[in-house]
Design an enzyme around this catalytic site. Structure first.
Site, PDB file in Angstrom:
ATOM      1  N   ASN A   9       0.874  -1.185   0.000  1.00 20.42           N
ATOM      2  CA  ASN A   9       0.000   0.000   0.000  1.00 20.42           C
ATOM      3  C   ASN A   9       0.909   1.232   0.000  1.00 20.42           C
ATOM      4  O   ASN A   9       1.525   1.543   1.010  1.00 20.42           O
ATOM      5  CB  ASN A   9      -0.883  -0.047   1.253  1.00 20.42           C
ATOM      6  CG  ASN A   9      -1.729   1.203   1.400  1.00 20.42           C
ATOM      7  OD1 ASN A   9      -1.788   2.041   0.496  1.00 20.42           O
ATOM      8  ND2 ASN A   9      -2.393   1.336   2.544  1.00 20.42           N
ATOM      9  N   TRP A  10       0.962   1.892  -1.145  1.00 18.09           N
ATOM     10  CA  TRP A  10       1.895   3.018  -1.265  1.00 18.09           C
ATOM     11  C   TRP A  10       1.364   4.282  -0.600  1.00 18.09           C
ATOM     12  O   TRP A  10       2.093   5.271  -0.470  1.00 18.09           O
ATOM     13  CB  TRP A  10       2.171   3.310  -2.748  1.00 18.09           C
ATOM     14  CG  TRP A  10       2.865   2.214  -3.491  1.00 18.09           C
ATOM     15  CD1 TRP A  10       3.145   0.941  -3.031  1.00 18.09           C
ATOM     16  CD2 TRP A  10       3.374   2.268  -4.830  1.00 18.09           C
ATOM     17  NE1 TRP A  10       3.785   0.216  -4.010  1.00 18.09           N
ATOM     18  CE2 TRP A  10       3.940   1.004  -5.118  1.00 18.09           C
ATOM     19  CE3 TRP A  10       3.398   3.259  -5.824  1.00 18.09           C
ATOM     20  CZ2 TRP A  10       4.527   0.720  -6.356  1.00 18.09           C
ATOM     21  CZ3 TRP A  10       3.986   2.969  -7.046  1.00 18.09           C
ATOM     22  CH2 TRP A  10       4.547   1.713  -7.304  1.00 18.09           C
ATOM     23  N   LYS A  11       0.100   4.275  -0.239  1.00 18.15           N
ATOM     24  CA  LYS A  11      -0.526   5.452   0.387  1.00 18.15           C
ATOM     25  C   LYS A  11      -0.304   6.690  -0.491  1.00 18.15           C
ATOM     26  O   LYS A  11      -0.292   6.569  -1.721  1.00 18.15           O
ATOM     27  CB  LYS A  11      -0.020   5.638   1.820  1.00 18.15           C
ATOM     28  CG  LYS A  11      -0.167   4.335   2.632  1.00 18.15           C
ATOM     29  CD  LYS A  11       0.066   4.477   4.100  1.00 18.15           C
ATOM     30  CE  LYS A  11      -0.083   3.108   4.771  1.00 18.15           C
ATOM     31  NZ  LYS A  11       0.039   3.152   6.209  1.00 18.15           N
ATOM     32  N   HIS A  98      -9.269   0.927   5.298  1.00 16.05           N
ATOM     33  CA  HIS A  98      -7.971   1.135   5.944  1.00 16.05           C
ATOM     34  C   HIS A  98      -8.163   2.061   7.145  1.00 16.05           C
ATOM     35  O   HIS A  98      -8.979   2.981   7.106  1.00 16.05           O
ATOM     36  CB  HIS A  98      -6.979   1.751   4.950  1.00 16.05           C
ATOM     37  CG  HIS A  98      -5.582   1.732   5.468  1.00 16.05           C
ATOM     38  ND1 HIS A  98      -5.131   2.657   6.382  1.00 16.05           N
ATOM     39  CD2 HIS A  98      -4.549   0.877   5.245  1.00 16.05           C
ATOM     40  CE1 HIS A  98      -3.874   2.363   6.687  1.00 16.05           C
ATOM     41  NE2 HIS A  98      -3.500   1.299   6.020  1.00 16.05           N
ATOM     42  N   GLU A 100      -6.572   4.475   8.206  1.00 13.65           N
ATOM     43  CA  GLU A 100      -6.412   5.916   7.922  1.00 13.65           C
ATOM     44  C   GLU A 100      -7.690   6.494   7.313  1.00 13.65           C
ATOM     45  O   GLU A 100      -8.042   7.642   7.572  1.00 13.65           O
ATOM     46  CB  GLU A 100      -5.201   6.116   6.990  1.00 13.65           C
ATOM     47  CG  GLU A 100      -3.888   5.898   7.748  1.00 13.65           C
ATOM     48  CD  GLU A 100      -2.764   5.304   6.925  1.00 13.65           C
ATOM     49  OE1 GLU A 100      -2.805   5.380   5.687  1.00 13.65           O
ATOM     50  OE2 GLU A 100      -1.832   4.742   7.542  1.00 13.65           O
ATOM     51  N   GLU A 170      -4.834  -5.115  10.592  1.00 15.90           N
ATOM     52  CA  GLU A 170      -3.801  -4.094  10.787  1.00 15.90           C
ATOM     53  C   GLU A 170      -4.055  -3.372  12.109  1.00 15.90           C
ATOM     54  O   GLU A 170      -4.865  -2.434  12.158  1.00 15.90           O
ATOM     55  CB  GLU A 170      -3.845  -3.066   9.650  1.00 15.90           C
ATOM     56  CG  GLU A 170      -3.597  -3.643   8.282  1.00 15.90           C
ATOM     57  CD  GLU A 170      -3.062  -2.587   7.312  1.00 15.90           C
ATOM     58  OE1 GLU A 170      -1.987  -2.816   6.767  1.00 15.90           O
ATOM     59  OE2 GLU A 170      -3.704  -1.540   7.127  1.00 15.90           O
ATOM     60  N   GLY A 176       2.925   2.230  10.720  1.00 16.86           N
ATOM     61  CA  GLY A 176       3.843   3.358  10.555  1.00 16.86           C
ATOM     62  C   GLY A 176       4.581   3.742  11.826  1.00 16.86           C
ATOM     63  O   GLY A 176       5.202   4.794  11.892  1.00 16.86           O
ATOM     64  N   SER A 216       4.033  -2.215  10.192  1.00 19.39           N
ATOM     65  CA  SER A 216       5.484  -2.237  10.377  1.00 19.39           C
ATOM     66  C   SER A 216       6.145  -3.560   9.976  1.00 19.39           C
ATOM     67  O   SER A 216       7.110  -3.986  10.618  1.00 19.39           O
ATOM     68  CB  SER A 216       5.844  -1.859  11.820  1.00 19.39           C
ATOM     69  OG  SER A 216       5.395  -0.538  12.100  1.00 19.39           O
ATOM     70  N   GLY A 237       3.177  -1.143   4.189  1.00 18.99           N
ATOM     71  CA  GLY A 237       3.178   0.291   3.913  1.00 18.99           C
ATOM     72  C   GLY A 237       4.574   0.770   3.557  1.00 18.99           C
ATOM     73  O   GLY A 237       5.046   0.608   2.433  1.00 18.99           O
ATOM     74  N   GLY A 238       5.256   1.362   4.523  1.00 16.70           N
ATOM     75  CA  GLY A 238       6.562   1.986   4.299  1.00 16.70           C
ATOM     76  C   GLY A 238       7.555   1.113   3.539  1.00 16.70           C
ATOM     77  O   GLY A 238       8.216   1.581   2.593  1.00 16.70           O
TER      78      GLY A 238
HETATM   79  P1  13P Z   1       3.411   0.310   7.601  1.00 13.40           P
HETATM   80  O1  13P Z   1       3.933  -0.969   6.970  1.00 13.40           O
HETATM   81  O2  13P Z   1       4.112   1.546   7.114  1.00 13.40           O
HETATM   82  O3  13P Z   1       3.334   0.210   9.083  1.00 13.40           O
HETATM   83  O4  13P Z   1       1.891   0.478   7.068  1.00 13.40           O
HETATM   84  C1  13P Z   1       1.032  -0.589   7.131  1.00 13.40           C
HETATM   85  C2  13P Z   1      -0.203  -0.232   6.405  1.00 13.40           C
HETATM   86  O5  13P Z   1      -0.936   0.649   6.809  1.00 13.40           O
HETATM   87  C3  13P Z   1      -0.502  -0.947   5.151  1.00 13.40           C
HETATM   88  O6  13P Z   1      -1.787  -0.688   4.725  1.00 13.40           O
END
Ligand code: 13P
Length: 253
Positions: A9-11, A98, A100, A170, A176, A216, A237-238
């Protein structure tokens, strides 16, 4: 048996040229190293990048997902993207719910239920996210919270529709933050989710359901987390923003 999947997920990251370069590099690494074909690979770039990325990668091997979609079919909804528009741009899946989106865009279970239905009607796969906040875990309410998120948004689906879902657990406190759930915490929640799915939809559907862990995940911890029997891969994510890291995580699934 259920499929292992690693999804990135590149956000809201990468310019168009950076995103295309990242997708090409992931594609190259996957091809060069002959990653196990049984492992599904998904990337969810910003929507502006999707159509172009779809043209430059091997889209039989790497699927593109959207990070969100509208809860309406079409029409006068300025700024929104419908499931059918996403499909026309090459998306095969859509991340729904998600944390967020729940936190910053007030997405309720009711809205998410509509989105899941629209995604399925358009023959795309929902990647349905659930997970508790730190305070909820501290109060030992995490099972109840996750159960409610699932029951309220996806337990009205037919067996046939439900079997198309991917679930991503998640925990919000792990997203994050660099603090990942332990492999045991992930396994415990995944087993719980599979159990409630079994109670509702039966053993076959529960056993075939892919449940991803997100929060993470890095090349250094993916192996231990993915080794747990109810963890079927990750939503990253990251670490999905660096081709090399993402590829190393895919290798562990
Ligand atoms: P991180 O891997 O950056 O913690 O993010 C996870 C995430 O929200 C994937 O959707």
């Amino acid at each position: 048996m259920r499929k292992k999947i690693v999804a990135g997920n590149w956000k809201m990251n990468t310019s168009l040229s950076e995103g295309v370069a990242l997708a090409c590099e992931i594609d190259r690494l996957v091809k060069k190293n002959k990653i196990n074909h049984e492992t599904g690979i998904i990337i969810a770039p910003p929507m502006t990048h999707t159509a172009l990325i779809n043209m430059v990668i091997d889209n039989d091997r790497i699927c593109i997902a959207a990070q969100n979609c509208a809860c309406k079919e079409e029409g006068a909804f300025t700024g929104e993207l419908s499931a059918s528009i996403l499909k026309s741009a090459g998306c095969k899946a859509v991340i729904i719910g998600h944390s967020e989106r729940r936190a910053y865009y007030s997405e309720t279970d009711e809205i998410l239920k509509k989105k899941v239905n629209i995604v399925l009607t358009n023959k795309l796969r929902p990647i349905f996210c659930c997970g508790e906040q730190l305070e909820e875990r501290k109060k030992n309410n995490h099972f109840e919270i996750v159960k409610n998120q699932i029951v309220n948004a996806i337990f009205d689906l037919s067996k046939n529709d439900f079997s198309k879902l991917i679930i991503a657990y998640e925990p919000v406190w792990a997203i994050g933050t660099g603090v990942t759930a332990t492999a045991e915490q992930a396994q415990e929640m995944h087993a719980f989710i599979r159990k409630i799915v079994e109670n509702k939809y039966g053993k076959i559907i529960a056993n075939n359901l892919t449940i991803l862990y997100g929060g993470s995940v890095k090349p250094t911890n993916a192996k231990e987390i993915f080794a747990k029997p109810d963890v079927d891969g990750g939503l990253i994510g990251g670490a999905a923003l660096k081709a090399d890291n993402f590829y190393k995580i895919i290798r562990e699934a």
